[in-house]
Motif scaffolding. Structure first.
Motif, PDB file in Angstrom:
ATOM      1  N   PHE A 194      62.835  41.326 104.828  1.00 23.36           N
ATOM      2  CA  PHE A 194      64.291  41.296 104.927  1.00 23.36           C
ATOM      3  C   PHE A 194      64.925  42.038 103.751  1.00 23.36           C
ATOM      4  CE2 PHE A 194      68.201  39.097 103.477  1.00 23.36           C
ATOM      5  CZ  PHE A 194      69.050  39.477 104.511  1.00 23.36           C
ATOM      6  N   GLY A 195      64.400  41.818 102.554  1.00 25.39           N
ATOM      7  CA  GLY A 195      64.965  42.464 101.369  1.00 25.39           C
ATOM      8  C   GLY A 195      64.886  43.980 101.440  1.00 25.39           C
ATOM      9  N   VAL A 196      63.732  44.504 101.866  1.00 25.11           N
ATOM     10  CA  VAL A 196      63.583  45.953 101.977  1.00 25.11           C
ATOM     11  C   VAL A 196      64.468  46.497 103.096  1.00 25.11           C
ATOM     12  CG1 VAL A 196      61.969  47.836 102.408  1.00 25.11           C
ATOM     13  CG2 VAL A 196      61.232  45.865 101.055  1.00 25.11           C
ATOM     14  N   THR A 197      64.503  45.802 104.220  1.00 24.46           N
ATOM     15  CA  THR A 197      65.323  46.247 105.353  1.00 24.46           C
ATOM     16  C   THR A 197      66.800  46.273 104.977  1.00 24.46           C
ATOM     17  OG1 THR A 197      63.715  45.377 106.926  1.00 24.46           O
ATOM     18  CG2 THR A 197      65.937  45.764 107.756  1.00 24.46           C
ATOM     19  N   LYS A 198      67.258  45.224 104.314  1.00 27.18           N
ATOM     20  CA  LYS A 198      68.654  45.167 103.891  1.00 27.18           C
ATOM     21  C   LYS A 198      69.009  46.340 102.985  1.00 27.18           C
ATOM     22  CE  LYS A 198      71.954  42.108 101.566  1.00 27.18           C
ATOM     23  NZ  LYS A 198      72.141  40.813 100.847  1.00 27.18           N
ATOM     24  N   ALA A 199      68.061  46.732 102.146  1.00 24.10           N
ATOM     25  CA  ALA A 199      68.334  47.799 101.181  1.00 24.10           C
ATOM     26  C   ALA A 199      68.276  49.192 101.798  1.00 24.10           C
ATOM     27  CB  ALA A 199      67.334  47.714 100.031  1.00 24.10           C
ATOM     28  N   LEU A 200      67.400  49.407 102.793  1.00 23.48           N
ATOM     29  CA  LEU A 200      67.093  50.773 103.209  1.00 23.48           C
ATOM     30  C   LEU A 200      67.385  51.115 104.664  1.00 23.48           C
ATOM     31  CD1 LEU A 200      63.653  51.276 101.399  1.00 23.48           C
ATOM     32  CD2 LEU A 200      65.893  52.101 100.667  1.00 23.48           C
ATOM     33  N   VAL A 201      67.581  50.119 105.511  1.00 27.75           N
ATOM     34  CA  VAL A 201      67.735  50.398 106.941  1.00 27.75           C
ATOM     35  C   VAL A 201      69.212  50.546 107.295  1.00 27.75           C
ATOM     36  CG1 VAL A 201      67.368  49.450 109.266  1.00 27.75           C
ATOM     37  CG2 VAL A 201      65.545  49.340 107.546  1.00 27.75           C
ATOM     38  N   ASP A 202      69.512  51.568 108.070  1.00 28.37           N
ATOM     39  CA  ASP A 202      70.898  51.892 108.400  1.00 28.37           C
ATOM     40  C   ASP A 202      71.529  50.835 109.302  1.00 28.37           C
ATOM     41  OD1 ASP A 202      73.037  54.150 108.442  1.00 28.37           O
ATOM     42  OD2 ASP A 202      72.805  53.593 110.539  1.00 28.37           O
ATOM     43  N   ARG A 203      70.824  50.432 110.355  1.00 25.54           N
ATOM     44  CA  ARG A 203      71.356  49.444 111.283  1.00 25.54           C
ATOM     45  C   ARG A 203      70.230  48.929 112.163  1.00 25.54           C
ATOM     46  NH1 ARG A 203      74.413  52.949 115.978  1.00 25.54           N
ATOM     47  NH2 ARG A 203      75.009  50.869 116.634  1.00 25.54           N
ATOM     48  N   VAL A 204      70.517  47.842 112.890  1.00 26.16           N
ATOM     49  CA  VAL A 204      69.571  47.271 113.849  1.00 26.16           C
ATOM     50  C   VAL A 204      70.293  47.114 115.178  1.00 26.16           C
ATOM     51  CG1 VAL A 204      68.165  45.254 114.460  1.00 26.16           C
ATOM     52  CG2 VAL A 204      68.223  46.069 112.082  1.00 26.16           C
ATOM     53  N   VAL A 205      69.670  47.591 116.255  1.00 28.15           N
ATOM     54  CA  VAL A 205      70.240  47.482 117.591  1.00 28.15           C
ATOM     55  C   VAL A 205      69.307  46.653 118.467  1.00 28.15           C
ATOM     56  CG1 VAL A 205      71.464  49.677 117.391  1.00 28.15           C
ATOM     57  CG2 VAL A 205      69.171  49.622 118.400  1.00 28.15           C
ATOM     58  N   THR A 206      69.828  46.169 119.587  1.00 25.07           N
ATOM     59  CA  THR A 206      69.026  45.361 120.501  1.00 25.07           C
ATOM     60  C   THR A 206      68.980  46.014 121.875  1.00 25.07           C
ATOM     61  OG1 THR A 206      70.907  43.991 121.194  1.00 25.07           O
ATOM     62  CG2 THR A 206      69.634  43.239 119.284  1.00 25.07           C
ATOM     63  N   VAL A 207      67.909  45.702 122.614  1.00 28.26           N
ATOM     64  CA  VAL A 207      67.727  46.250 123.963  1.00 28.26           C
ATOM     65  C   VAL A 207      67.328  45.137 124.917  1.00 28.26           C
ATOM     66  CG1 VAL A 207      67.179  48.599 123.250  1.00 28.26           C
ATOM     67  CG2 VAL A 207      65.353  46.908 123.384  1.00 28.26           C
ATOM     68  N   GLU A 208      67.748  45.259 126.160  1.00 25.20           N
ATOM     69  CA  GLU A 208      67.453  44.259 127.188  1.00 25.20           C
ATOM     70  C   GLU A 208      66.043  44.463 127.750  1.00 25.20           C
ATOM     71  OE1 GLU A 208      69.386  41.777 127.848  1.00 25.20           O
ATOM     72  OE2 GLU A 208      71.134  42.443 126.679  1.00 25.20           O
ATOM     73  N   GLU A 209      65.535  43.405 128.372  1.00 27.00           N
ATOM     74  CA  GLU A 209      64.187  43.446 128.930  1.00 27.00           C
ATOM     75  C   GLU A 209      64.042  44.520 130.005  1.00 27.00           C
ATOM     76  OE1 GLU A 209      61.498  41.112 127.883  1.00 27.00           O
ATOM     77  OE2 GLU A 209      62.988  41.219 126.271  1.00 27.00           O
ATOM     78  N   THR A 210      65.032  44.653 130.858  1.00 24.50           N
ATOM     79  CA  THR A 210      64.959  45.671 131.908  1.00 24.50           C
ATOM     80  C   THR A 210      64.860  47.069 131.311  1.00 24.50           C
ATOM     81  OG1 THR A 210      66.220  44.299 133.438  1.00 24.50           O
ATOM     82  CG2 THR A 210      66.136  46.655 133.905  1.00 24.50           C
ATOM     83  N   ALA A 211      65.604  47.310 130.258  1.00 23.82           N
ATOM     84  CA  ALA A 211      65.574  48.626 129.603  1.00 23.82           C
ATOM     85  C   ALA A 211      64.208  48.905 128.985  1.00 23.82           C
ATOM     86  CB  ALA A 211      66.662  48.700 128.538  1.00 23.82           C
ATOM     87  N   ILE A 212      63.546  47.878 128.465  1.00 23.79           N
ATOM     88  CA  ILE A 212      62.209  48.064 127.887  1.00 23.79           C
ATOM     89  C   ILE A 212      61.219  48.470 128.976  1.00 23.79           C
ATOM     90  CG2 ILE A 212      60.309  46.958 126.656  1.00 23.79           C
ATOM     91  CD1 ILE A 212      62.376  45.080 125.364  1.00 23.79           C
ATOM     92  N   ARG A 213      61.278  47.793 130.115  1.00 18.65           N
ATOM     93  CA  ARG A 213      60.403  48.143 131.233  1.00 18.65           C
ATOM     94  C   ARG A 213      60.644  49.583 131.688  1.00 18.65           C
ATOM     95  NH1 ARG A 213      58.083  44.097 134.464  1.00 18.65           N
ATOM     96  NH2 ARG A 213      58.228  42.005 133.568  1.00 18.65           N
ATOM     97  N   GLU A 214      61.897  49.942 131.830  1.00 20.56           N
ATOM     98  CA  GLU A 214      62.224  51.301 132.274  1.00 20.56           C
ATOM     99  C   GLU A 214      61.748  52.334 131.266  1.00 20.56           C
ATOM    100  OE1 GLU A 214      66.407  50.997 132.846  1.00 20.56           O
ATOM    101  OE2 GLU A 214      66.235  50.077 134.833  1.00 20.56           O
ATOM    102  N   ALA A 215      61.820  51.989 129.983  1.00 27.29           N
ATOM    103  CA  ALA A 215      61.374  52.915 128.944  1.00 27.29           C
ATOM    104  C   ALA A 215      59.856  53.078 128.965  1.00 27.29           C
ATOM    105  CB  ALA A 215      61.834  52.433 127.578  1.00 27.29           C
ATOM    106  N   MET A 216      59.120  52.011 129.211  1.00 32.17           N
ATOM    107  CA  MET A 216      57.661  52.124 129.350  1.00 32.17           C
ATOM    108  C   MET A 216      57.315  53.107 130.458  1.00 32.17           C
ATOM    109  SD  MET A 216      56.275  48.190 129.098  1.00 32.17           S
ATOM    110  CE  MET A 216      54.581  48.664 129.435  1.00 32.17           C
ATOM    111  N   ALA A 217      57.990  52.964 131.598  1.00 30.77           N
ATOM    112  CA  ALA A 217      57.740  53.860 132.726  1.00 30.77           C
ATOM    113  C   ALA A 217      58.121  55.296 132.380  1.00 30.77           C
ATOM    114  CB  ALA A 217      58.518  53.372 133.946  1.00 30.77           C
TER     115      ALA A 217
END
Length: 328
Positions: free
Chosen positions: A251-274
């Motif tokens: 968490f400490g490293v992510t807070k310092a260096l990561v620009d942002r965090v986004v979320t994705v739905e389960e259906t989108a993950i399946r479609e992306a695998m395909a």
């Protein structure tokens, strides 16, 4: 955060030592341009193929380096190694233990990916089924370590593990494209903390964006709260992203260096695998596909024309799931 503050979390010399050691035991993985996904998503998409590692997952990096570092201590040189895992970290530890001639005990939750569990056994790991999810398996495993005086090899909350994963960032800096953005899946945070720290150590200014399943957004909630947040038990197709909370270190490293965090739905993950399978003819785990899902559903803040690297973190897909997803 200053360089000295970052070094207090994950020292730059530890990353350099990890890179030097892993170069002697692993080949760098390629980062390749994907014409098909670039056309589909309207971005210049590059894929970092961690699924060609010996265990078909990036986790072997951290596991190999952690076991190497443990061997520097006489007390830990020959002891059996213990961990909890839903699959890929257990595979990494099983491989590292087998290379070192040591025993690995891997605690897995009920319902863990059967293909990954069988692969762990093939590598010589002793499997112990405990609890209904990663958190409960972790609690069983650490209790055994406390009782028997055995070293526990954490899947993400360990500077050696994070330094091992940071070598993905140093490889991208040396051999990858001049990327504007790097998209990274988030479970407990060891990968995104490592990649972000490795890029920073190499002086690369690319944005790092994390991706979580919508029902498992523990890092996003933690960043919003300004402290580590533990979420209730959850279910997601992305079994490799199973932790209920990030670690304090990650968490400490992510807070310092990561620009942002986004979320994705389960259906989108399946479609992306395909989509990845159709474009590249390679099976990727749901965890890997979250990065493509993020680009497909809301662009993850990536501007048209930008070069973006998506980490293909693993290829240990349950065959039945792959048939189901690709057949959609």
């Amino acid at each position: 955060m200053t360089t000295s503050a970052l070094d207090a979390l994950i020292p730059g010399d530890l990353i350099a030592r990890a890179a030097e050691y892993l170069r002697s035991v692993l080949r760098p993985t390629p980062c390749q341009y994907s014409p098909g996904l670039s056309q589909l998503l309207g971005r210049q998409v590059w894929l970092k193929w961690e699924l060609i590692q010996p265990t078909r997952s990036f986790k072997v990096r951290g596991a190999l380096f952690a076991v190497h570092e443990l061997a520097r201590s006489a007390a830990n040189r020959d002891a059996a190694l213990v961990t909890a895992s839903t699959g890929n970290h257990g595979l990494g530890l099983a491989f590292a233990a087998s290379q070192a001639g040591r025993t690995a005990y891997v605690y897995v939750p009920q319902g863990a990916n059967p293909a990954k569990v069988e692969a762990m056994r093939t590598l010589g790991a002793e499997i112990r089924v405990a609890g209904s999810d990663w958190q409960e398996a972790f609690e069983h495993a650490t209790a055994v370590c406390a009782r028997d005086g055995l070293p526990y090899v954490h899947s993400f909350e360990d500077p050696n593990i994070v330094a091992g994963q940071a070598t993905i960032g140093t490889e991208l800096a040396a051999d990858g494209p001049d990327a504007h953005t790097v998209l990274v899946p988030i479970g407990g945070g060891g990968l995104i903390a490592g990649v972000a720290r490795g890029l920073a150590a190499a002086g690369v200014g690319a944005r790092v964006i994390g991706v979580e399943p919508a029902g498992a957004d523990r890092m996003r909630r933690s960043l919003e709260a300004g402290k580590v947040v533990r979420i209730p038990p959850f279910t997601t197709i992305a079994d490799g992203l199973a932790a209920r909370a990030p670690g304090e270190l990650t968490f400490g490293v992510t807070k310092a260096l990561v620009d942002r965090v986004v979320t994705v739905e389960e259906t989108a993950i399946r479609e992306a695998m395909a989509a990845v399978f159709r474009a590249e003819r390679l099976p990727v785990e749901p965890s890997s596909a979250t990065t493509i899902a993020a680009l497909a559903t809301h662009d993850a803040g990536v501007i048209p024309g930008e070069r973006v690297v998506c980490l293909m973190t693993g290829g240990n897909v349950d065959p039945a799931l792959l048939r189901e997803v690709v057949g959609q």
